[in-house]
Design a protein around this motif. Structure first.
Motif, mmCIF file in Angstrom:
data_model
loop_
_atom_site.group_PDB
_atom_site.id
_atom_site.type_symbol
_atom_site.label_atom_id
_atom_site.label_comp_id
_atom_site.label_asym_id
_atom_site.label_seq_id
_atom_site.Cartn_x
_atom_site.Cartn_y
_atom_site.Cartn_z
ATOM 1 N N ARG A 139 15.392 95.171 49.387
ATOM 2 C CA ARG A 139 16.417 94.634 48.345
ATOM 3 C C ARG A 139 17.055 93.294 48.984
ATOM 4 O O ARG A 139 17.627 93.755 50.407
ATOM 5 N N LYS A 140 16.872 92.220 48.600
ATOM 6 C CA LYS A 140 17.690 91.048 49.488
ATOM 7 C C LYS A 140 18.168 90.034 48.263
ATOM 8 O O LYS A 140 17.664 90.070 46.944
ATOM 9 N N LYS A 141 19.040 89.333 48.712
ATOM 10 C CA LYS A 141 19.856 88.118 47.859
ATOM 11 C C LYS A 141 18.809 87.106 47.831
ATOM 12 O O LYS A 141 18.713 86.348 49.187
ATOM 13 N N LEU A 142 18.333 86.527 47.211
ATOM 14 C CA LEU A 142 17.483 85.551 46.676
ATOM 15 C C LEU A 142 17.838 84.541 45.691
ATOM 16 O O LEU A 142 18.633 84.866 44.846
ATOM 17 N N SER A 143 17.432 83.474 46.005
ATOM 18 C CA SER A 143 17.571 82.268 44.960
ATOM 19 C C SER A 143 16.287 82.060 44.151
ATOM 20 O O SER A 143 15.482 81.776 44.897
ATOM 21 N N GLY B 280 14.739 83.023 50.542
ATOM 22 C CA GLY B 280 15.285 83.907 51.018
ATOM 23 C C GLY B 280 14.291 84.962 51.604
ATOM 24 O O GLY B 280 14.740 85.752 52.317
ATOM 25 N N ASP B 281 13.085 84.974 51.356
ATOM 26 C CA ASP B 281 11.971 85.737 52.068
ATOM 27 C C ASP B 281 10.589 85.138 51.880
ATOM 28 O O ASP B 281 10.374 84.162 50.973
ATOM 29 N N TYR C 54 20.621 89.762 44.004
ATOM 30 C CA TYR C 54 19.954 90.709 44.627
ATOM 31 C C TYR C 54 18.427 91.093 44.104
ATOM 32 O O TYR C 54 18.774 91.443 42.684
ATOM 33 N N CYS C 55 17.498 91.170 44.695
ATOM 34 C CA CYS C 55 16.243 91.271 43.618
ATOM 35 C C CYS C 55 15.360 92.351 44.933
ATOM 36 O O CYS C 55 15.756 92.297 46.065
ATOM 37 N N ASN C 56 14.371 92.953 44.243
ATOM 38 C CA ASN C 56 13.592 93.675 45.047
ATOM 39 C C ASN C 56 12.373 92.859 45.246
ATOM 40 O O ASN C 56 11.566 92.269 44.335
ATOM 41 N N VAL C 57 11.895 92.534 46.711
ATOM 42 C CA VAL C 57 10.977 91.614 47.078
ATOM 43 C C VAL C 57 10.040 92.499 47.967
ATOM 44 O O VAL C 57 10.433 93.120 49.064
ATOM 45 N N GLY C 58 8.586 92.183 47.982
ATOM 46 C CA GLY C 58 7.914 92.897 48.850
ATOM 47 C C GLY C 58 6.465 92.904 48.057
ATOM 48 O O GLY C 58 6.042 92.341 47.166
ATOM 49 N N ASN C 59 5.512 93.940 48.609
ATOM 50 C CA ASN C 59 4.237 94.204 48.133
ATOM 51 C C ASN C 59 4.401 95.042 46.926
ATOM 52 O O ASN C 59 4.713 96.204 47.186
ATOM 53 N N PHE C 60 3.854 94.719 45.863
ATOM 54 C CA PHE C 60 3.741 95.474 44.712
ATOM 55 C C PHE C 60 2.178 95.914 44.334
ATOM 56 O O PHE C 60 1.631 95.014 44.406
ATOM 57 N N GLY C 61 1.964 96.881 43.807
ATOM 58 C CA GLY C 61 0.729 97.295 43.439
ATOM 59 C C GLY C 61 0.013 98.537 43.897
ATOM 60 O O GLY C 61 0.663 99.669 44.109
ATOM 61 N N ILE D 239 8.529 89.427 43.325
ATOM 62 C CA ILE D 239 9.974 89.932 43.123
ATOM 63 C C ILE D 239 10.384 90.207 41.722
ATOM 64 O O ILE D 239 9.395 89.930 40.813
ATOM 65 N N ILE D 240 10.897 91.412 41.643
ATOM 66 C CA ILE D 240 11.559 92.008 40.236
ATOM 67 C C ILE D 240 12.857 92.146 40.434
ATOM 68 O O ILE D 240 13.569 92.173 41.373
ATOM 69 N N GLY D 241 13.433 92.435 38.939
ATOM 70 C CA GLY D 241 14.943 92.581 38.966
ATOM 71 C C GLY D 241 15.433 91.958 37.721
ATOM 72 O O GLY D 241 15.101 91.037 37.453
ATOM 73 N N PRO D 242 16.691 92.233 37.455
ATOM 74 C CA PRO D 242 17.578 91.589 36.424
ATOM 75 C C PRO D 242 17.868 90.234 36.989
ATOM 76 O O PRO D 242 17.823 89.234 36.046
ATOM 77 N N GLU D 243 17.956 89.957 38.025
ATOM 78 C CA GLU D 243 18.415 88.586 38.354
ATOM 79 C C GLU D 243 17.253 87.330 38.189
ATOM 80 O O GLU D 243 17.378 86.297 38.138
ATOM 81 N N VAL D 244 15.867 88.036 38.473
ATOM 82 C CA VAL D 244 14.740 87.324 38.171
ATOM 83 C C VAL D 244 14.787 87.120 36.745
ATOM 84 O O VAL D 244 14.243 85.725 36.255
#
Length: 409
Positions: free
Chosen positions: A176-180, A236-237, A287-294, A303-308
């Protein structure tokens, strides 16, 4: 250069065989090395360090250099230093040919960048074995580099680099990171292109994506994906300048993209097409969830989340050619970015209306937007795209224009 050396070089021609440069100030040694190698390789000879550097930087550089150490004027060590200092030659493998046999001398040469040593008097079978082995390693390295470059087109540069340097691994893992987050799409793309030929759509869309991706790389954005005619980019990542600077870079990138779109419209018109389009941009920071999904077999770094989703909704509400940013993004960039408040955005999936600000182009940006110049009249057609020219190329273009002007008198 001796007559023997000159005549031997003149006899060389394209054969598809590996090209080897042998450097030695003794003609007998050059004759022997030629006899050993010429049945399998194209051999080019040089009698001095100066000649060696000239051949190495020629239009057809060698795939391997066999370099004597003890030469007058410029010894092999100095040649090695200059080869390593030049980006055009630093990847050419060098094997030292020398009568020096001390461990210290050998270590010194390897530290300079040599890949191997062959001691004199030479053993022809050993020379052939060492040359073959090094050429095979070089070919493998080139294949891996080519594959890496091809794979890099499917990954953001930051992701590729983080995988290569080990800062990120290939595990299913998120954080979980704060991204733009940046979203863009082309206004009314489906309706606008419905009557276009597929080739026209492909040409303009790929041109657009290439230009926007170049700008994203320039500002340090991670290109997440292309969705039809849209782009998703985040800051941010895997690398961050800090939350505020990430947001600033994201907004600066968006402004640069809108500026470039204005220039592209001129270029497309200059190319004779009547087709063009405008883009809308939305930016949100949160704040978003960022990383490897699958799965274990196939993953997607994203990235996923409401902010996206909020960034996507802002993009949909933006005016053509406009940039909408959220309240949090505006809070981070307001000291350096000019914007005006907009009507609140009512968006699907959000219970409350969304506060938004429309980014304005200041006078400096508006003045800089004209980076594409054209002049046209009967018998004359000139178009200059400054973004495509380096400072050196601009100077050369100015000289070309002056020469053409002189010919008009």
């Amino acid at each position: 250069m001796t007559p023997f050396i000159a005549s031997h070089i003149a006899a060389q021609g394209p054969s598809g065989r590996p090209r080897i440069l042998v450097v030695d100030d003794t003609e007998d040694n050059l004759y022997l090395m030629t006899a050993v190698l010429e049945d399998l390789y194209d051999v080019v000879l040089a009698v001095s360090g100066v000649d060696a550097l000239a051949f190495a930087t020629s239009g057809e550089p060698p795939e391997l250099i066999l370099l004597d150490i003890m030469m007058p004027d410029m010894d092999g060590y100095e040649v090695m230093r200059r080869l390593q200092a030049d980006p055009a030659t630093q990847n050419i493998p060098v094997i030292f040919l020398t009568a020096l046999t001390s461990a210290e001398e050998e270590q010194y040469g390897l530290d300079l960048g040599a890949v191997d040593y062959i001691h004199k008097p030479i053993s022809p079978p050993l020379v052939l074995a060492r040359v073959k082995s090094q050429l095979e390693r070089s070919a493998s390295a080139r294949r891996l580099q080519s594959l890496s470059e091809k794979l890099s087109r499917y990954l953001a540069p930051q992701v590729r680099q983080s995988l290569l340097d080990g800062t990120h691994d290939g595990q299913i893992r998120t954080q979980r990171k704060k991204l733009s987050v940046f979203f863009s799409d082309i206004k009314d793309f489906t309706a606008t292109t419905a009557r276009w030929q597929p080739e026209d759509v492909t040409l303009l869309l790929n041109n657009y994506f290439s230009e926007m991706s170049r700008i994203a790389d320039e500002y340090g954005g991670t290109v997440d994906k292309f969705i039809g005619d849209g782009m998703v980019i985040f800051f941010g990542d895997p690398h961050s300048r800090g939350v505020k600077q990430d947001a600033l870079q994201c907004v600066r990138m968006a402004r640069a993209m809108q500026q470039r779109m204005a220039e592209l419209q001129i270029l497309w018109a200059e190319s004779g097409t009547d087709k063009s389009f405008q883009i809308r941009i939305g930016i949100n920071t949160g704040y978003c969830n960022v990383g490897n999904f699958g799965s274990e077999r196939r993953m997607d770094y994203t990235i996923i989340g409401p902010e996206v989703n909020l960034a996507a909704r802002l993009e949909q509400a933006a005016a053509p050619g406009g940039i909408l940013v959220s309240a949090e993004t505006w809070r981070l960039v307001r000291d350096e970015v000019d914007a005006e408040p907009c009507e609140q955005v009512t968006a699907k999936g959000f219970a409350e209306p969304i506060d938004a600000w429309s980014v304005r182009l200041d006078s400096r940006v508006r003045d800089s937007m004209r980076k594409v110049f054209q002049r046209e009249r009967p018998g004359l057609r000139v178009m200059i795209d400054l973004d495509r020219l380096t400072s050196v190329e601009r100077a050369a273009a100015a000289l070309d224009l002056r020469e053409m002007a002189d010919q008009l008198h």
